[in-house]
Design a protein around this motif. Structure first.
Motif, PDB file in Angstrom:
ATOM      1  N   GLU A 134      -0.975   8.595  -7.070  1.00  0.00           N
ATOM      2  CA  GLU A 134      -1.061  10.052  -6.912  1.00  0.00           C
ATOM      3  C   GLU A 134      -0.235  10.786  -7.962  1.00  0.00           C
TER       4      GLU A 134
ATOM      5  N   ALA B  64      -6.983   7.188  -3.239  1.00  0.00           N
ATOM      6  CA  ALA B  64      -6.001   7.544  -4.274  1.00  0.00           C
ATOM      7  C   ALA B  64      -6.338   6.863  -5.597  1.00  0.00           C
ATOM      8  N   GLU B  65      -6.814   5.660  -5.538  1.00  0.00           N
ATOM      9  CA  GLU B  65      -7.193   4.930  -6.737  1.00  0.00           C
ATOM     10  C   GLU B  65      -8.335   5.616  -7.467  1.00  0.00           C
TER      11      GLU B  65
ATOM     12  N   ILE C 246       0.843  -1.209   0.000  1.00  0.00           N
ATOM     13  CA  ILE C 246       0.000   0.000   0.000  1.00  0.00           C
ATOM     14  C   ILE C 246       0.872   1.251   0.000  1.00  0.00           C
ATOM     15  N   ARG C 247       1.940   1.231   0.780  1.00  0.00           N
ATOM     16  CA  ARG C 247       2.832   2.400   0.855  1.00  0.00           C
ATOM     17  C   ARG C 247       3.487   2.669  -0.505  1.00  0.00           C
TER      18      ARG C 247
ATOM     19  N   GLY D  86      -7.108   4.698   2.437  1.00  0.00           N
ATOM     20  CA  GLY D  86      -6.305   5.694   1.720  1.00  0.00           C
ATOM     21  C   GLY D  86      -5.939   5.216   0.323  1.00  0.00           C
ATOM     22  N   LEU D  87      -5.672   3.952   0.196  1.00  0.00           N
ATOM     23  CA  LEU D  87      -5.357   3.390  -1.121  1.00  0.00           C
ATOM     24  C   LEU D  87      -6.540   3.533  -2.078  1.00  0.00           C
ATOM     25  N   GLU D  88      -7.709   3.206  -1.621  1.00  0.00           N
ATOM     26  CA  GLU D  88      -8.879   3.282  -2.495  1.00  0.00           C
ATOM     27  C   GLU D  88      -9.201   4.732  -2.861  1.00  0.00           C
TER      28      GLU D  88
ATOM     29  N   THR E  81       2.225   1.710  -3.500  1.00  0.00           N
ATOM     30  CA  THR E  81       1.224   1.873  -4.545  1.00  0.00           C
ATOM     31  C   THR E  81       0.601   3.257  -4.530  1.00  0.00           C
ATOM     32  N   ILE E  82       0.401   3.843  -3.343  1.00  0.00           N
ATOM     33  CA  ILE E  82      -0.275   5.152  -3.257  1.00  0.00           C
ATOM     34  C   ILE E  82       0.497   6.226  -4.018  1.00  0.00           C
TER      35      ILE E  82
END
Length: 821
Positions: free
Chosen positions: A317, A393-394, A309-310, A389-391, A312-313
């Motif tokens: 972005e 940013a996605e 996750i760290r 947070g990932l979703e 991928t974000i």
């Protein structure tokens, strides 16, 4: 006190069709019930006794060796009761009453009774078996007692699918050997004779010990020895049977087989129990290890998921725009791969992480273990927050991608439109410049030039129709420049190339039209000249061919007038030659004018004159031939004229002679004709007169021969008519022959008449002479002969005279003689 004799267990006797319980299984108590009517004689079977003695001894030793002892002779070693009590203690695991250590019989009986009492305490009813028989060494009773012990402690406890004891053991054997071919266990005697049943039991539990595929049903000794050796060596089952005894006995002893087979059951079932206990221990350890592994897996899975996750974000972005639709499509494809390939496993990992966490807490709670507490920042709530947070940013990345793609789609649409129109235009212009620069009109005919002009007009129309596309291409390029398209330099270069090519096509088109029109005019002029040449060359050529035919024609004339006519015609033909030569010069002038045009304007003529095949060379050749034939014709006419003059002289010469001879012959013919008709004077006068005519004809013959010589010259000169006379040589000859044919026959005729008259006179004289001879009485025969000879002499003299007149048509002597006869 001697105890009561115990009855012999019924199991020592062979089975007699003992009734079975429900489901086909006999009750276990059947083995313990007394049987009073057992057949004692069967116990005396030496083969069975031998098998029982060995099997039971080995069975007892398999247990006694655990106590460090063994027996050698089953009926002797159990007489004192000590080893019997020891055997029961080993197999039962219980302590019996303290044995007597004395050597007296009473001590031995006491020990044996203690053993028998213990057996009875286990629910076994001994019938006809007493301590005295055992102490006395009764083999039958001893074997019966040992069999009772085996039944109680080795077979009775066997239970398989609600069956026990013998039936349970038999069912166990059937279940274990069912998959093996040539094995059909139905009893404990003949079903085991081939040894395959023992081998199958071993292979079922320990397949590495026996290669079952190599065993043969027809080799029971090998099969039995193999099973006994393997069981003794690897399974710790003593060799209780002899292969030879089993094979050599029609029906092996059932009790010996059951005892040996029960050893297999206990060996394999004991191993299975030990394995079960070990599995339980392993299971407890595995649960603890599994819990620890779940804890480690949770920690690792949580760390990996948070790290993913760290990483991928920041990628989601990133909003750096791309210039090309391909790059944005690649980003969209990467995002779709992320959604389709990368994220789903992580979603599963997240779900699995929560499941593992809950499962671990449940297992720990059930195991009365303290709850699991993950490391800091790795709680389920921490993972859920990072996932949210990932979703987010996605979602933002997806919206940005769609907006950028819509923006670039418009530019790509214009660029694609530009490329399509440019490609279509370039495909259309491909080869057009080369086509316009062709010099095909230089070698084309007039009809081909006209076709090329029509084709060029069609191309000009097509060129005008493509003007709109060129303007559209320029407009799209201008719009792309205004929108700051990333690939504007290549678009501008391509647009400029198209415009330059368009201008060049226009210039080449105009240049080709001018060249085609100029060539068309030249070819039309040449075509007119060709046509005029053909119109004049054809009749002139025909005239020359006719002239050559006439000049070469072989003439046949017979008179001087005919040759004079040919000469006059030839002179007239020679008078036309100057005009013919002028016509020839004019025709050649037309051809020279064509050559001049071709050389002046560099026209490449594709072929010859389409209207005629007559070439100037052919005209000149024929003209020269005519000029050569004219003097030859002059010479031939002159020679023929001289020949006809000579022929005319011959005609005149022949005519002059023929005009004299012809009338003379006619006159003579008329005179002779009158003689033959009128017949004036005597026969002799007529004959003389005719001979005078004959003489005059013979004297006139030289003139006829001279006429015939002239006629021969005329024939040699091939003169067929003569206007100077009506008498031909053939007519004169015929008249002369006719004259001879009349004259000579007349002469012959009158000569014949004269001879006939003379003959008549002779006949008359002869008749008178005969009459006179008769009257005078003369010898008539000699007189007649003399007269006949005289008359014959006179007749033949006359005949010879008549036959001497030779001439055309005169008869010869044989003819007259034939007539007279």
């Amino acid at each position: 006190r001697r105890p009561a004799r115990a009855a012999l267990p019924p199991s020592l006797a062979p089975p007699r069709g003992r009734p079975t319980g429900r489901g086909g299984a006999s009750s276990t108590n059947d083995y313990m019930q007394p049987e009073e009517d057992w057949d004692r004689d069967l116990l005396l079977d030496p083969a069975w006794e031998k098998q029982q003695r060995k099997t039971f001894t080995a069975w007892c030793n398999s247990h006694l060796r655990k106590a460090g002892t063994q027996i050698e002779n089953i009926e002797e070693d159990f007489r004192d009761g000590l080893k019997l009590m020891l055997l029961l203690e080993v197999i039962s695991g219980e302590r019996l009453a303290k044995p007597e250590r004395g050597k007296m019989r009473v001590h031995k009986i006491s020990n044996v009774n203690k053993a028998l009492d213990y057996i009875a305490s286990k629910g076994v009813k001994l019938v006809s078996i007493g301590a005295e028989e055992i102490v006395d060494g009764n083999v039958k009773m001893t074997l019966g007692m040992i069999w009772t012990i085996i039944l109680r402690f080795a077979i009775q406890d066997i239970s398989v699918e609600e069956t026990s004891a013998k039936e349970g053991l038999l069912l166990w054997c059937q279940r274990k050997t069912a998959p093996y071919k040539n094995v059909n266990i139905q009893n404990f005697h003949i079903s085991w004779k081939d040894g395959l049943g023992f081998c199958a039991l071993i292979h079922r539990h320990r397949p590495e010990l026996i290669d079952y595929g190599k065993l043969r049903k027809d080799d029971p000794l090998t099969n039995l020895n193999t099973a006994f050796d393997v069981a003794e060596k690897y399974l710790d089952i003593p060799k209780m049977l002899d292969a030879e005894d089993i094979v050599g006995t029609a029906r092996p002893d059932e009790k010996a087989i059951m005892t040996y087979v029960s050893s297999f059951y206990h060996a394999f079932s004991g191993a299975q129990k030990a394995e079960t206990a070990a599995n339980r221990i392993c299971k407890v350890l595995a649960v603890n290890q599994e819990n620890e592994q779940l804890m480690e897996d949770y920690e690792k899975l949580a760390s990996d998921l948070l790290e993913w996750i760290r990483r991928t974000i920041p990628w989601l972005e990133n909003r750096a725009p791309e210039n090309t639709m391909q790059a944005m499509q690649q980003k969209l494809e990467d995002f779709r791969d992320y959604r389709r390939l990368h994220k789903p496993p992580k979603v599963q990992e997240k779900c699995q992480l929560e499941i593992n966490f809950n499962t671990l807490q449940t297992k720990l709670r059930l195991s009365n273990r303290p709850a699991f507490m993950p490391s800091e920042g790795k709680m389920v709530s921490d993972i859920n927050n990072a996932w949210g947070g990932l979703e987010q940013a996605e979602k933002g990345y997806e919206e940005w991608l769609l907006n950028e793609i819509r923006r670039l789609e418009r530019l790509d649409h214009l660029a694609e439109k530009f490329r399509q129109k440019a490609s279509i235009h370039e495909s259309w212009t491909d080869g057009k410049e080369a086509m316009l620069q062709q010099k095909d009109y230089e070698t084309a005919t007039l009809s081909e030039i006209k076709a090329l002009l029509k084709k060029h007009e069609a191309f000009e129309s097509d060129l005008a129709a493509h003007q709109d596309r060129v303007e559209q291409i320029a407009a799209i390029a201008q719009e792309l420049n205004e929108l700051d398209y990333y690939d504007s330099p290549s678009v501008n270069a391509r647009c400029q190339k198209i415009c330059d090519q368009w201008d060049n096509l226009g210039a080449l088109t105009q240049k080709r039209r001018e060249a085609l029109e100029r060539t068309e005019k030249l070819l039309e002029t040449i075509d007119q000249l060709y046509l005029e040449y053909a119109k004049r060359a054809a009749p002139f050529n025909n005239w020359m061919e006719g002239a050559m035919e006439d000049l070469q024609d072989t003439f046949i004339v017979h008179t001087i007038e005919e040759i004079q006519g040919l000469t006059t015609a030839h002179e007239q033909f020679k008078a036309t030659l100057p005009d013919a030569d002028k016509e020839r010069q004019a025709i050649l002038g037309i051809h020279n004018e064509v050559s001049k045009i071709v050389q002046t304007y560099h026209v490449n003529m594709a072929g010859t004159n389409p209207y005629t095949t007559i070439t100037p060379q052919e005209i000149n050749g024929k003209w020269e031939h005519v000029r050569q034939l004219v003097p030859r014709r002059d010479q031939a006419l002159m020679e023929e004229h001289a020949r006809q003059q000579q022929n005319e002289r011959l005609r005149k010469q022949f005519g002059a002679q023929a005009n004299v001879i012809g009338p003379w012959i006619q006159t003579k013919m008329e005179e002779i004709g009158r003689i033959s008709i009128e017949m004036h004077g005597t026969l002799e006068d007529q004959l003389n007169h005719l001979r005078q005519y004959e003489k005059s004809i013979v004297n006139y013959k030289p003139k006829i021969d001279q006429l015939e010589g002239d006629h021969q010259q005329i024939q040699e000169a091939l003169i067929f008519d003569n206007k100077h006379t009506n008498y031909t040589m053939e007519v004169n000859i015929l008249q002369c022959l006719f004259l001879q044919c009349i004259l000579f026959p007349l002469i012959n005729f009158f000569s014949f008449l004269f001879a006939a008259c003379a003959f008549s006179v002779i006949q008359y004289a002869h008749s008178l002479s005969v009459s006179r001879s008769v009257i005078l009485g003369m010898d008539g025969k000699s007189t007649e002969n003399n007269n006949t000879a005289h008359i014959s002499l006179i007749f033949f003299q006359t005949l010879l005279r008549f036959g001497g007149n030779k001439g055309p048509g005169s008869p010869n002597s044989p003819s007259i003689l034939l007539y007279l006869s």
